[in-house]
Design a protein around this motif. Structure first.
Motif, PDB file in Angstrom:
ATOM      1  N   THR A  21       0.837  -1.204   0.000  1.00  0.00           N
ATOM      2  CA  THR A  21       0.000   0.000   0.000  1.00  0.00           C
ATOM      3  C   THR A  21       0.870   1.250   0.000  1.00  0.00           C
ATOM      4  O   THR A  21       2.017   1.232   0.433  1.00  0.00           O
ATOM      5  N   GLY A  22       0.316   2.341  -0.461  1.00  0.00           N
ATOM      6  CA  GLY A  22       1.050   3.596  -0.534  1.00  0.00           C
ATOM      7  C   GLY A  22       0.833   4.453   0.692  1.00  0.00           C
ATOM      8  O   GLY A  22       0.141   4.084   1.634  1.00  0.00           O
ATOM      9  N   GLY A  23       1.430   5.621   0.669  1.00  0.00           N
ATOM     10  CA  GLY A  23       1.253   6.599   1.726  1.00  0.00           C
ATOM     11  C   GLY A  23       2.368   6.664   2.743  1.00  0.00           C
ATOM     12  O   GLY A  23       2.345   7.515   3.627  1.00  0.00           O
ATOM     13  N   ASP A  24       3.340   5.782   2.650  1.00  0.00           N
ATOM     14  CA  ASP A  24       4.462   5.820   3.586  1.00  0.00           C
ATOM     15  C   ASP A  24       5.393   6.977   3.239  1.00  0.00           C
ATOM     16  O   ASP A  24       5.584   7.313   2.079  1.00  0.00           O
ATOM     17  N   SER A  25       5.983   7.566   4.265  1.00  0.00           N
ATOM     18  CA  SER A  25       6.995   8.595   4.027  1.00  0.00           C
ATOM     19  C   SER A  25       8.255   7.908   3.525  1.00  0.00           C
ATOM     20  O   SER A  25       8.762   6.992   4.163  1.00  0.00           O
ATOM     21  N   LEU A  26       8.741   8.371   2.403  1.00  0.00           N
ATOM     22  CA  LEU A  26       9.953   7.791   1.814  1.00  0.00           C
ATOM     23  C   LEU A  26      11.069   8.817   1.888  1.00  0.00           C
ATOM     24  O   LEU A  26      11.030   9.841   1.202  1.00  0.00           O
ATOM     25  N   ILE A  27      12.008   8.604   2.741  1.00  0.00           N
ATOM     26  CA  ILE A  27      13.221   9.389   2.957  1.00  0.00           C
ATOM     27  C   ILE A  27      12.912  10.768   3.547  1.00  0.00           C
ATOM     28  O   ILE A  27      13.497  11.144   4.550  1.00  0.00           O
ATOM     29  N   LYS A  29       9.956  13.657   5.004  1.00  0.00           N
ATOM     30  CA  LYS A  29       8.639  13.722   5.629  1.00  0.00           C
ATOM     31  C   LYS A  29       7.554  14.109   4.622  1.00  0.00           C
ATOM     32  O   LYS A  29       6.432  13.620   4.682  1.00  0.00           O
ATOM     33  N   SER A  30       7.919  14.946   3.664  1.00  0.00           N
ATOM     34  CA  SER A  30       6.924  15.438   2.711  1.00  0.00           C
ATOM     35  C   SER A  30       6.745  14.537   1.487  1.00  0.00           C
ATOM     36  O   SER A  30       5.895  14.808   0.654  1.00  0.00           O
ATOM     37  N   TRP A  31       7.511  13.465   1.381  1.00  0.00           N
ATOM     38  CA  TRP A  31       7.402  12.593   0.204  1.00  0.00           C
ATOM     39  C   TRP A  31       6.595  11.357   0.598  1.00  0.00           C
ATOM     40  O   TRP A  31       7.098  10.454   1.258  1.00  0.00           O
ATOM     41  N   HIS A  32       5.331  11.340   0.163  1.00  0.00           N
ATOM     42  CA  HIS A  32       4.406  10.249   0.469  1.00  0.00           C
ATOM     43  C   HIS A  32       3.838   9.680  -0.823  1.00  0.00           C
ATOM     44  O   HIS A  32       2.707  10.004  -1.197  1.00  0.00           O
ATOM     45  N   PRO A  33       4.561   8.854  -1.540  1.00  0.00           N
ATOM     46  CA  PRO A  33       3.990   8.264  -2.754  1.00  0.00           C
ATOM     47  C   PRO A  33       2.774   7.399  -2.389  1.00  0.00           C
ATOM     48  O   PRO A  33       2.892   6.460  -1.604  1.00  0.00           O
ATOM     49  N   ALA A  38       2.961   7.069  -8.571  1.00  0.00           N
ATOM     50  CA  ALA A  38       3.974   7.640  -7.675  1.00  0.00           C
ATOM     51  C   ALA A  38       4.832   6.543  -7.056  1.00  0.00           C
ATOM     52  O   ALA A  38       6.047   6.688  -6.918  1.00  0.00           O
ATOM     53  N   ILE A  39       4.201   5.433  -6.684  1.00  0.00           N
ATOM     54  CA  ILE A  39       4.964   4.314  -6.132  1.00  0.00           C
ATOM     55  C   ILE A  39       5.886   3.731  -7.199  1.00  0.00           C
ATOM     56  O   ILE A  39       7.051   3.419  -6.923  1.00  0.00           O
ATOM     57  N   ALA A  40       5.393   3.600  -8.428  1.00  0.00           N
ATOM     58  CA  ALA A  40       6.233   3.095  -9.525  1.00  0.00           C
ATOM     59  C   ALA A  40       7.413   4.036  -9.766  1.00  0.00           C
ATOM     60  O   ALA A  40       8.547   3.581  -9.968  1.00  0.00           O
ATOM     61  N   GLY A  41       7.163   5.333  -9.736  1.00  0.00           N
ATOM     62  CA  GLY A  41       8.245   6.302  -9.905  1.00  0.00           C
ATOM     63  C   GLY A  41       9.265   6.214  -8.782  1.00  0.00           C
ATOM     64  O   GLY A  41      10.480   6.282  -9.013  1.00  0.00           O
ATOM     65  N   ALA A  42       8.782   6.042  -7.546  1.00  0.00           N
ATOM     66  CA  ALA A  42       9.692   5.887  -6.415  1.00  0.00           C
ATOM     67  C   ALA A  42      10.517   4.609  -6.563  1.00  0.00           C
ATOM     68  O   ALA A  42      11.715   4.600  -6.265  1.00  0.00           O
ATOM     69  N   CYS A  43       9.896   3.548  -7.056  1.00  0.00           N
ATOM     70  CA  CYS A  43      10.619   2.283  -7.257  1.00  0.00           C
ATOM     71  C   CYS A  43      11.700   2.433  -8.319  1.00  0.00           C
ATOM     72  O   CYS A  43      12.819   1.939  -8.151  1.00  0.00           O
ATOM     73  N   ALA A 145       7.362  -3.173  -2.398  1.00  0.00           N
ATOM     74  CA  ALA A 145       7.805  -2.745  -3.732  1.00  0.00           C
ATOM     75  C   ALA A 145       9.137  -1.998  -3.639  1.00  0.00           C
ATOM     76  O   ALA A 145      10.000  -2.160  -4.510  1.00  0.00           O
ATOM     77  N   TYR A 146       9.321  -1.207  -2.588  1.00  0.00           N
ATOM     78  CA  TYR A 146      10.591  -0.508  -2.410  1.00  0.00           C
ATOM     79  C   TYR A 146      11.723  -1.503  -2.143  1.00  0.00           C
ATOM     80  O   TYR A 146      12.824  -1.380  -2.691  1.00  0.00           O
ATOM     81  N   ILE A 147      11.463  -2.479  -1.297  1.00  0.00           N
ATOM     82  CA  ILE A 147      12.490  -3.468  -0.956  1.00  0.00           C
ATOM     83  C   ILE A 147      12.882  -4.272  -2.190  1.00  0.00           C
ATOM     84  O   ILE A 147      14.069  -4.481  -2.453  1.00  0.00           O
TER      85      ILE A 147
END
Length: 174
Positions: A21-27, A29-33, A38-43, A145-147
């Motif tokens: 699922t999405g919505g986690d802060s990635l690196i 605080k303001s980046w919440h794919p 957005a998750i695909a772009g972060a990956c 997905a990030y892992i």
């Protein structure tokens, strides 16, 4: 685990298990794919970041070999009498009363401190540690997905650059 701020009434909960699922802060605080795009772009960004980390590791290996060969410690010893590293030295105060003693010179095992080599080497290691910690923060979101993206990026980077990281330790022959 309540991660809410004092200025906001919204509550952000960290999901402590693997999830997609999405919505986690990635690196940051303001980046919440949160959307699939957005998750695909972060990956994709994490794959590229992991490949970059393997490239930095490879450059550390290449520079280590360069620094080792350019330092005076790795240059061959100059031996006057015998070419196999053994030098004949007469230890008697009067010449030719005693036979010559054979002395073996042992090269240094620990290279000397050279600021022009060791300071950049330390800075490069610190930079690589920073990359490790950024990747670790992404893994700590438990977003599967990030892992997976990080593991795939590290694998691609190792395939592309892993042979350089070992420096002169590995040899390729036809």
């Amino acid at each position: 685990m309540d991660m809410s701020t004092s200025n906001s009434s919204t509550m952000v909960m960290m999901v402590p298990w693997l999830h997609f699922t999405g919505g986690d802060s990635l690196i940051f605080k303001s980046w919440h794919p949160s959307s699939h795009g957005a998750i695909a772009g972060a990956c994709i960004g994490l794959v590229i970041f992991a490949i970059f980390e393997r490239w930095v590791n490879a450059m550390r290996g290449v520079l280590s070999v360069y620094w080792r060969t350019s330092s005076s410690i790795s240059k061959p010893l100059k031996v006057s009498a015998v070419s196999d590293g053994v030098e004949e030295v007469n230890i008697s105060p009067v010449p030719s009363q005693r036979p010559a003693l054979r002395v073996r010179r042992v090269p240094r095992t620990i290279p000397p401190f050279l600021p022009s080599h060791d300071i950049p080497r330390g800075a490069l290691f610190a930079f690589q540690a920073l990359l490790y910690y950024v990747l670790m923060l992404a893994v700590m979101t438990f977003q599967a997905a990030y892992i997976i993206s990080i593991i795939v990026g590290l694998m691609i980077g190792e395939v592309l650059f892993g042979r350089y990281a070992g420096g002169a330790k590995t040899h390729f022959s036809h």
